[in-house]
Design a protein around this motif. Structure first.
Motif, PDB file in Angstrom:
ATOM      1  N   UNK A  11     -14.546   6.518 -29.948  1.00 20.32           N
ATOM      2  CA  UNK A  11     -13.167   6.810 -29.568  1.00 20.32           C
ATOM      3  C   UNK A  11     -12.465   5.540 -29.084  1.00 20.32           C
ATOM      4  N   UNK A  12     -13.169   4.721 -28.321  1.00 19.88           N
ATOM      5  CA  UNK A  12     -12.601   3.445 -27.861  1.00 19.88           C
ATOM      6  C   UNK A  12     -12.269   2.569 -29.060  1.00 19.88           C
ATOM      7  N   UNK A  13     -13.171   2.523 -30.031  1.00 19.36           N
ATOM      8  CA  UNK A  13     -12.928   1.732 -31.241  1.00 19.36           C
ATOM      9  C   UNK A  13     -11.665   2.214 -31.951  1.00 19.36           C
ATOM     10  N   UNK A  14     -11.487   3.529 -32.042  1.00 21.05           N
ATOM     11  CA  UNK A  14     -10.302   4.087 -32.715  1.00 21.05           C
ATOM     12  C   UNK A  14      -9.022   3.709 -31.974  1.00 21.05           C
ATOM     13  N   UNK A  15      -9.057   3.780 -30.660  1.00 16.05           N
ATOM     14  CA  UNK A  15      -7.879   3.416 -29.858  1.00 16.05           C
ATOM     15  C   UNK A  15      -7.546   1.940 -30.048  1.00 16.05           C
ATOM     16  N   UNK A  16      -8.572   1.095 -30.000  1.00 19.52           N
ATOM     17  CA  UNK A  16      -8.366  -0.347 -30.192  1.00 19.52           C
ATOM     18  C   UNK A  16      -7.787  -0.602 -31.578  1.00 19.52           C
ATOM     19  N   UNK A  17      -8.371   0.013 -32.601  1.00 21.74           N
ATOM     20  CA  UNK A  17      -7.875  -0.201 -33.964  1.00 21.74           C
ATOM     21  C   UNK A  17      -6.434   0.267 -34.121  1.00 21.74           C
ATOM     22  N   UNK A  18      -6.100   1.395 -33.520  1.00 22.23           N
ATOM     23  CA  UNK A  18      -4.734   1.912 -33.613  1.00 22.23           C
ATOM     24  C   UNK A  18      -3.749   0.893 -33.029  1.00 22.23           C
ATOM     25  N   UNK A  19      -4.124   0.310 -31.887  1.00 17.71           N
ATOM     26  CA  UNK A  19      -3.264  -0.709 -31.268  1.00 17.71           C
ATOM     27  C   UNK A  19      -3.154  -1.957 -32.144  1.00 17.71           C
ATOM     28  N   UNK A  20      -4.266  -2.370 -32.720  1.00 19.51           N
ATOM     29  CA  UNK A  20      -4.278  -3.568 -33.565  1.00 19.51           C
ATOM     30  C   UNK A  20      -3.404  -3.349 -34.805  1.00 19.51           C
ATOM     31  N   UNK A  21      -3.539  -2.186 -35.425  1.00 20.71           N
ATOM     32  CA  UNK A  21      -2.719  -1.884 -36.602  1.00 20.71           C
ATOM     33  C   UNK A  21      -1.232  -1.828 -36.239  1.00 20.71           C
ATOM     34  N   UNK A  22      -0.920  -1.240 -35.083  1.00 17.18           N
ATOM     35  CA  UNK A  22       0.479  -1.176 -34.658  1.00 17.18           C
ATOM     36  C   UNK A  22       1.033  -2.587 -34.426  1.00 17.18           C
ATOM     37  N   UNK A  23       0.226  -3.438 -33.813  1.00 18.42           N
ATOM     38  CA  UNK A  23       0.662  -4.816 -33.582  1.00 18.42           C
ATOM     39  C   UNK A  23       0.911  -5.537 -34.906  1.00 18.42           C
ATOM     40  N   UNK A  24       0.075  -5.288 -35.891  1.00 20.55           N
ATOM     41  CA  UNK A  24       0.247  -5.915 -37.209  1.00 20.55           C
ATOM     42  C   UNK A  24       1.522  -5.404 -37.873  1.00 20.55           C
TER      43      UNK A  24
ATOM     44  N   UNK B  93     -21.001  -7.729 -24.670  1.00 23.73           N
ATOM     45  CA  UNK B  93     -21.648  -8.143 -25.917  1.00 23.73           C
ATOM     46  C   UNK B  93     -21.869  -6.923 -26.798  1.00 23.73           C
ATOM     47  N   UNK B  94     -21.409  -6.990 -28.006  1.00 25.83           N
ATOM     48  CA  UNK B  94     -21.486  -5.906 -28.991  1.00 25.83           C
ATOM     49  C   UNK B  94     -20.664  -4.691 -28.591  1.00 25.83           C
ATOM     50  N   UNK B  95     -19.782  -4.836 -27.616  1.00 24.10           N
ATOM     51  CA  UNK B  95     -18.898  -3.746 -27.212  1.00 24.10           C
ATOM     52  C   UNK B  95     -17.592  -3.801 -27.992  1.00 24.10           C
ATOM     53  N   UNK B  96     -16.816  -2.725 -27.959  1.00 26.50           N
ATOM     54  CA  UNK B  96     -15.590  -2.664 -28.758  1.00 26.50           C
ATOM     55  C   UNK B  96     -14.463  -3.564 -28.258  1.00 26.50           C
ATOM     56  N   UNK B  97     -14.599  -4.161 -27.086  1.00 25.88           N
ATOM     57  CA  UNK B  97     -13.540  -5.030 -26.558  1.00 25.88           C
ATOM     58  C   UNK B  97     -13.895  -6.515 -26.642  1.00 25.88           C
ATOM     59  N   UNK B  98     -15.050  -6.835 -27.209  1.00 23.34           N
ATOM     60  CA  UNK B  98     -15.515  -8.224 -27.249  1.00 23.34           C
ATOM     61  C   UNK B  98     -14.518  -9.148 -27.947  1.00 23.34           C
ATOM     62  N   UNK B  99     -14.072  -8.786 -29.136  1.00 26.40           N
ATOM     63  CA  UNK B  99     -13.172  -9.676 -29.876  1.00 26.40           C
ATOM     64  C   UNK B  99     -11.810  -9.818 -29.210  1.00 26.40           C
TER      65      UNK B  99
END
Length: 175
Positions: A68-81, A144-150
């Motif tokens: 779910x965290x990954x999905x939220x992060x991706x949604x934000x990244x796509x919106x920013x793009x 490390x290896x978490x969804x917020x690392x990058x």
């Protein structure tokens, strides 16, 4: 084959091997300075549980939903793009598709610098039972290896040049 030069004796190397397989101890880097700490595992776990059970600073999460965290992060990244807030290269670096994540881990670095000189001297002179020495721990949450690392890496990339303009700052050896 080149010969290996050791900076410790054979008996010291053998003792270190024994320490590594001893399940009753934890070997850590200390919170400050470049010191290695050997700590009773029971004390380490007790300190960690004590901190994590402190509901003033921590909230217990029953279900950790990494996906779910990954999905939220991706949604934000796509919106920013879509809003042209990040370029294509940043987008590719930040988006989290097809990656495997792990739950971030908590661990504690012994804060031996918080022990009083008197306590240390008493312990070294065997006037104090090691069971009575409480070593506080600094909590670390490893991403490390978490969804917020990058995201952290990305922000650090832009933050570091600004930090380096300050009169004083702390840095890792690799910075």
């Amino acid at each position: 084959m080149p010969t290996i030069k050791y900076n410790i004796s054979k008996s010291e190397r053998e003792y270190i091997k024994k320490l590594k397989i001893d399940n009753t101890i934890c070997i850590h880097k200390a919170d400050k300075n470049n010191t290695t700490v050997i700590q009773n595992k029971r004390d380490y776990l007790t300190e960690g549980e004590s901190q994590l059970n402190d509901d003033i600073h921590y909230t217990k999460i029953i279900n950790i939903e990494i996906e779910n965290t990954r999905k939220i992060v991706n949604k934000l990244i796509y919106r920013m793009k879509e809003n042209d807030e990040i370029d294509e290269m940043s987008f590719e670096f930040l988006r989290e598709e097809g990656k495997t994540f792990k739950t971030p881990k908590a661990y504690f670095l012994p804060k031996i610098h918080k022990l009083s000189t008197e306590t240390l001297e008493m312990y070294q002179n065997k006037c104090m039972n090691k069971e009575k020495v409480h070593v506080p721990g600094r909590p670390i949450i490893s991403q490390c290896s978490g969804p917020l690392l990058n995201i952290g890496k990305y922000l650090n990339y832009f933050r570091l040049p600004l930090v380096k303009t300050q009169d004083t700052y702390l840095s890792d050896a690799s910075d």
